[in-house]
Design an enzyme around this catalytic site. Sequence first.
Site, PDB file in Angstrom:
ATOM      1  N   HIS A   1      70.751 -41.121  -0.976  1.00  0.00           N
ATOM      2  CA  HIS A   1      70.134 -42.299  -0.374  1.00  0.00           C
ATOM      3  C   HIS A   1      68.751 -42.539  -0.982  1.00  0.00           C
ATOM      4  O   HIS A   1      68.412 -43.681  -1.328  1.00  0.00           O
ATOM      5  CB  HIS A   1      70.030 -42.079   1.145  1.00  0.00           C
ATOM      6  CG  HIS A   1      69.249 -43.135   1.852  1.00  0.00           C
ATOM      7  ND1 HIS A   1      69.814 -44.289   2.352  1.00  0.00           N
ATOM      8  CD2 HIS A   1      67.920 -43.212   2.165  1.00  0.00           C
ATOM      9  CE1 HIS A   1      68.888 -45.033   2.915  1.00  0.00           C
ATOM     10  NE2 HIS A   1      67.722 -44.396   2.826  1.00  0.00           N
ATOM     11  N   GLU A   2      67.956 -41.489  -1.132  1.00  0.00           N
ATOM     12  CA  GLU A   2      66.617 -41.648  -1.714  1.00  0.00           C
ATOM     13  C   GLU A   2      66.688 -42.048  -3.185  1.00  0.00           C
ATOM     14  O   GLU A   2      65.851 -42.827  -3.667  1.00  0.00           O
ATOM     15  CB  GLU A   2      65.818 -40.347  -1.560  1.00  0.00           C
ATOM     16  CG  GLU A   2      65.640 -39.878  -0.121  1.00  0.00           C
ATOM     17  CD  GLU A   2      65.009 -40.932   0.766  1.00  0.00           C
ATOM     18  OE1 GLU A   2      64.173 -41.719   0.249  1.00  0.00           O
ATOM     19  OE2 GLU A   2      65.359 -40.993   1.950  1.00  0.00           O
TER      20      GLU A   2
ATOM     21  N   HIS B   1      66.899 -45.716  -3.458  1.00  0.00           N
ATOM     22  CA  HIS B   1      65.592 -46.391  -3.435  1.00  0.00           C
ATOM     23  C   HIS B   1      64.960 -46.400  -4.827  1.00  0.00           C
ATOM     24  O   HIS B   1      64.338 -47.394  -5.241  1.00  0.00           O
ATOM     25  CB  HIS B   1      64.656 -45.683  -2.443  1.00  0.00           C
ATOM     26  CG  HIS B   1      65.009 -45.915  -1.002  1.00  0.00           C
ATOM     27  ND1 HIS B   1      65.177 -47.169  -0.476  1.00  0.00           N
ATOM     28  CD2 HIS B   1      65.221 -45.039   0.022  1.00  0.00           C
ATOM     29  CE1 HIS B   1      65.468 -47.067   0.820  1.00  0.00           C
ATOM     30  NE2 HIS B   1      65.503 -45.789   1.138  1.00  0.00           N
TER      31      HIS B   1
ATOM     32  N   GLU C   1      67.196 -50.241   3.079  1.00  0.00           N
ATOM     33  CA  GLU C   1      67.940 -49.094   3.610  1.00  0.00           C
ATOM     34  C   GLU C   1      69.439 -49.280   3.415  1.00  0.00           C
ATOM     35  O   GLU C   1      70.149 -48.334   3.044  1.00  0.00           O
ATOM     36  CB  GLU C   1      67.622 -48.910   5.100  1.00  0.00           C
ATOM     37  CG  GLU C   1      66.189 -48.490   5.378  1.00  0.00           C
ATOM     38  CD  GLU C   1      65.809 -47.209   4.679  1.00  0.00           C
ATOM     39  OE1 GLU C   1      66.620 -46.250   4.698  1.00  0.00           O
ATOM     40  OE2 GLU C   1      64.709 -47.148   4.101  1.00  0.00           O
TER      41      GLU C   1
ATOM     42  N   ASP D   1      71.921 -46.946   1.181  1.00  0.00           N
ATOM     43  CA  ASP D   1      73.164 -46.394   1.742  1.00  0.00           C
ATOM     44  C   ASP D   1      74.361 -46.770   0.868  1.00  0.00           C
ATOM     45  O   ASP D   1      75.271 -45.958   0.640  1.00  0.00           O
ATOM     46  CB  ASP D   1      73.383 -46.914   3.162  1.00  0.00           C
ATOM     47  CG  ASP D   1      72.509 -46.195   4.180  1.00  0.00           C
ATOM     48  OD1 ASP D   1      71.852 -45.207   3.814  1.00  0.00           O
ATOM     49  OD2 ASP D   1      72.491 -46.626   5.348  1.00  0.00           O
TER      50      ASP D   1
END
Length: 453
Positions: A308-309, A312, A389, A393
Amino acid sequence: MAFYDTWPKIDPVIVLVVLCLIVLVDRIWEMILTKRQQFVCLNAIMVPEELRGIIPPEIYHRARIYELHKTELQLWKYLIDLIITLCELILGFYPFLWKLSTMTLQSITSQEFWITLIFVFYLTIYICIRFLPVVLYDKCLLELRYGMSTRFPWYCYCGVGALAILVSQLVLLPLAAAIVFSVKLIGYYFFLWFWLFWAVFTLLLVFFLPYCCIPCIGRQVVLPEGTALYTEVKRVCDMVGFPMKRVFIIKTRTMQTSNAYFYGSCCLKRIVIFDTLLLNKGKEPNEIHPYEVGRGLTNMQVAGVVCHELGHWKHGHFYKATIIMKIHFFFTMGLFGLFFHSPQLYMAVGFASGVMPIIVGFIIVLRFAMTPYLTLANVLMLWNLRRFEYAADKFAHRLGYSIQLRMALVKIYADHMSFPVYDQCYARWHHTHPTILQRLAYQQKLDAKAMNT
């Protein structure tokens, strides 16, 4: 002469009416949102199906009771704030307090700098008194209604109030002095210099964050090689070309929140994992407190969070968020300067013509005049953060870590139990992240879409 000095002069009474309408609409809208959340909470008697078997009914019931208590207290806060704020505007509270501060020092000095310090001192005392109706409503009625047990003697609350006044002086007095000094020193276009200072400061913060802020949380080390966690994290980092030497673990001291985040760019980029995110904080059960045993994620679940990070990072969310914030602050400072130098605004709240105290200008502009813009900007930025977010995901889902991320989200939620059901409108207005139910539903939607393609 300012460029808007040639505009038609607006009657200060009309400006006052507009300010009162801004306050009225803002507080009533917040009360409507809070009431919607309260109705949702009242109707959410059963544990949501997605979380059954994870949340014990008795814990869910306690979380629901706490949420009901919180929403009712918020309603009372908004109502009291609406009444008091309208009284402050209509009855000329700020000119009264400024005059009182001037009279206090009239035999010593008439300089605005020193009067400002007395004004801030009086204002902080008033703010503490202003919260008394909310505190009394909470402690004398709501805690009895909802069976809360955190009751303290009256003198404890008095002590906390006195301490709050003292601590606020240590923070607000130097801040107020710096504001007045800066405005007088820099001059008419001080707000543009404020923006430039903030822009440079936030960029420098990226460089110094690991050395100034992180040590307050704990000790930061590179994720050690040779461990099972290193192997799992390296697998996902290798998929997208993220260097393992930029993955760090924070050995926290007292923090209990499970978290991981990405920030920075180029050679400064890093993924930071709190040790509270690891199963048993990455230690043996006998090395931690009994209540910490069993908390945290497995190595595969941590890898799902790292995915997930990485999303980003790959989507450039740090760059985008930084640019958006700087543009937002530029518009904020521009509007601030426009209102700050407008004499009609000061006359509207009760000051005589030509009297424009700097610190009062900061208060009435930020608290009243700019509310419509700040509210709209806040809603748009929260929407954008939630969009980030979802995109992260989706990135983890594309890498094949949907199940691990879903299990990680549920486990994090189970470790830090809170009420999971929110009104959609309330959540859009207040939340930086999608709710746990929204994120689980989004993962299911991605699964269904992948099966149909």
